[in-house]
Design a protein around this motif. Structure first.
Motif, mmCIF file in Angstrom:
data_model
loop_
_atom_site.group_PDB
_atom_site.id
_atom_site.type_symbol
_atom_site.label_atom_id
_atom_site.label_comp_id
_atom_site.label_asym_id
_atom_site.label_seq_id
_atom_site.Cartn_x
_atom_site.Cartn_y
_atom_site.Cartn_z
ATOM 1 N N SER A 1 11.187 -19.210 -22.238
ATOM 2 C CA SER A 1 10.445 -19.991 -22.742
ATOM 3 C C SER A 1 9.135 -18.844 -23.197
ATOM 4 N N ASP B 1 0.483 -21.723 -27.532
ATOM 5 C CA ASP B 1 1.615 -22.364 -28.886
ATOM 6 C C ASP B 1 2.843 -22.769 -28.027
ATOM 7 N N LEU B 2 2.971 -23.042 -26.756
ATOM 8 C CA LEU B 2 4.225 -23.299 -26.054
ATOM 9 C C LEU B 2 4.350 -24.947 -26.405
ATOM 10 N N ALA B 3 5.633 -25.421 -26.748
ATOM 11 C CA ALA B 3 5.899 -26.664 -26.827
ATOM 12 C C ALA B 3 5.805 -27.375 -25.496
ATOM 13 N N PRO B 4 5.426 -28.610 -25.172
ATOM 14 C CA PRO B 4 5.337 -29.483 -23.767
ATOM 15 C C PRO B 4 6.824 -29.397 -23.416
ATOM 16 N N TRP B 5 7.616 -29.579 -24.269
ATOM 17 C CA TRP B 5 9.139 -30.030 -23.717
ATOM 18 C C TRP B 5 9.652 -28.814 -23.136
ATOM 19 N N ARG B 6 8.995 -27.703 -23.345
ATOM 20 C CA ARG B 6 9.549 -26.252 -22.510
ATOM 21 C C ARG B 6 9.409 -26.498 -21.043
ATOM 22 N N ARG C 1 8.572 -29.149 -19.600
ATOM 23 C CA ARG C 1 9.369 -30.136 -19.026
ATOM 24 C C ARG C 1 10.745 -29.893 -18.703
ATOM 25 N N GLU D 1 1.078 -31.571 -21.330
ATOM 26 C CA GLU D 1 0.257 -31.266 -22.452
ATOM 27 C C GLU D 1 -1.314 -30.963 -21.781
ATOM 28 N N LEU E 1 -0.934 -27.149 -20.824
ATOM 29 C CA LEU E 1 -1.089 -26.528 -21.912
ATOM 30 C C LEU E 1 -2.482 -26.175 -22.643
ATOM 31 N N SER E 2 -3.021 -27.416 -22.514
ATOM 32 C CA SER E 2 -4.531 -27.266 -22.989
ATOM 33 C C SER E 2 -5.550 -26.588 -21.991
#
Length: 149
Positions: free
Chosen positions: A35, A71-76, A78, A135, A138-139
């Protein structure tokens, strides 16, 4: 059960849990690397107990996030947190009948090895925290800390 079998079973359980713990953390690391997340693998670390103390009382292996791309998607995150569930895939082979059921006989050593391996497939509380708070990581760049901690 003889004392020799009991000692052997205990040693196999300890060895299996040790190897399973390392594989558990490597599965986290593999998904994080795929990722593009910067992380650090830490081996045998603990609170001021030294390497031997960490191996007995502390953490055998862990993955610490260094930098998470914005810009990483949260599902990654998870997926990385739940990746150790892959350690339970041998159960699929047992369920499909490809591998004999280790609990059908009296193979205590094998049974404890399977139990130790499956125990390592369980996500830790930190893993579940990452699943529920991806989230926030990421934030804000870190896991939320409970009040008073």
């Amino acid at each position: 059960m003889s004392p020799t079998t009991l000692i052997l079973a205990g040693l196999v359980l300890l060895l299996t849990v040790g190897i399973g713990t390392v594989v558990h953390e490597l599965l986290h690391a593999a998904v994080l690397r795929a990722s593009g997340v910067d992380y650090e693998l830490q081996w045998l670390h603990g609170e001021a107990t030294g390497r031997l103390g960490a191996g007995v009382f502390g953490t055998w292996a862990s993955v610490e996030l260094r930098a998470v791309p914005a810009d990483l998607a949260p599902w990654r995150l998870r997926a990385a947190s739940l990746a150790p569930l892959l350690l339970a895939t041998p159960l699929v082979a047992v369920a499909a009948g490809v591998v004999p059921d280790p609990f059908a006989g009296d193979a205590v050593v094998l049974q404890l090895a399977v139990v130790g391996w499956l125990a390592c497939s369980l996500p830790s509380p930190q893993d579940f925290s990452m699943v529920w708070h991806a989230e926030t990581v990421l934030s804000e760049g870190h896991l939320p800390v409970a009040d008073g901690a």
